[in-house]
Design an enzyme around this catalytic site. Structure first.
Site, short mmCIF file in Angstrom:
data_model
loop_
_atom_site.label_atom_id
_atom_site.label_comp_id
_atom_site.label_asym_id
_atom_site.label_seq_id
_atom_site.Cartn_x
_atom_site.Cartn_y
_atom_site.Cartn_z
CD GLU A 122 -0.79 -3.00 4.38
OE1 GLU A 122 0.09 -3.49 3.63
OE2 GLU A 122 -1.73 -3.64 4.85
CD GLU A 163 -13.31 -0.39 -14.95
OE1 GLU A 163 -13.25 -1.18 -15.92
OE2 GLU A 163 -13.14 -0.73 -13.77
#
Length: 283
Positions: free
Chosen positions: A92, A123
């Site tokens: 953003e 992960e």
């Protein structure tokens, strides 16, 4: 790295705050209104937890600023919800502040496919995070912030640990105190939001806290790096009609000129900042 894995595995065997039972039970028996009110009651705790961490956030931002002014970059790295929030915040910034895509980057365990789909065991590798960072040719001017509610995610702990060993500035955002991730970070940020409404669902309060902290870090940095004037996003990219209209109104208000003239100036210059600087230089 083996020692890092041992520490992480040992920490995961303990019942952390983010894995403790919810304060509520028999959720399936609650009405919709009861569910919503209880979730809202829990969410109300998040801002207080973040407020308590402001000194930690301030210290990290103060350390990052001079590095970015020298050309250093900021990397967020996480898995699952934490990784997605890092990618979101980073993505953003270019349209909002008109900065290159490389200034702040988000990495997620499992790569971009993990933004929409869970990648099994992505992960769990303590080596892969550092490998992912190396593909971006990281250097000592760069900063790495690990994001993990538990503070034990091997992908994140390993990446931050190796980053610190190689001279990069390191920070983290976690919802548990005294975690392996905090231990390997120069500037740990701990937002202790308590057990989740659904036991272990760290996409809830922990994720909200992470989003708030990421907003605080990136917004503060963008302001300090000159991407805001007054309270306006004067360097935003004109990527859609809404932003063109917003920029036009900024110019209209600042210069006291008609909307049509302001829009013409904006589209010719390409940014609010260029228009205002051009007008000031002519005075």
């Amino acid at each position: 790295m083996y020692l890092c894995t041992q520490i992480t595995n040992a920490a995961m065997r303990k019942v952390s705050i983010t894995e403790q039972p919810s304060h509520y039970d028999h959720l399936e028996q609650m009405t919709i209104g009861e569910l919503l009110h209880h979730i809202n009651d829990e969410d109300a705790m998040v801002a207080d937890a973040v407020q308590k961490a402001i000194p930690q956030i301030e210290a990290l931002v103060a350390a990052i600023e001079p590095r970015m002014k020298k050309g250093g970059r900021l990397f967020y790295i996480g898995a699952g919800t934490s990784g997605r929030l890092g990618v979101l915040d980073a993505s953003e910034l270019p349209p909002t502040f008109g900065v290159p895509d490389t200034w702040v980057q988000g990495l997620i365990a499992g790569g971009d496919v993990a933004l929409r789909h869970a990648v099994e065991k992505a992960e769990d590798s303590p080596e892969q995070g550092w490998r992912d960072l190396l593909t971006h040719q990281v250097s000592v001017d760069d900063t790495v912030i690990g994001i993990a509610a538990s503070g034990t995610t091997p992908y994140v702990v390993g990446a931050v640990s190796e980053s610190r060993k190689h001279g990069l500035l390191t920070g983290c955002i976690t919802s548990n105190p005294q975690t392996p991730l905090a231990e390997v970070s120069d500037y740990p940020i701990e937002t202790i939001v308590g057990p989740e409404f659904i036991t272990g669902s760290s996409r809830m309060k922990s994720g909200t806290a992470q989003k708030m902290v990421l907003n605080m870090i990136s917004t503060s940095l963008m302001i300090r790096l000159g991407r805001v004037k007054g309270n306006r996003m004067v360097k935003m990219r004109l990527s859609n009609a809404k932003l063109v209209d917003r920029g036009t109104r900024m110019i209209q208000e600042s210069l006291g000129i008609p909307y049509e003239e302001a829009e013409k100036c904006l589209l010719e210059a390409g940014s609010v900042d260029r228009v205002l600087k051009g007008k000031n230089n002519k005075k």
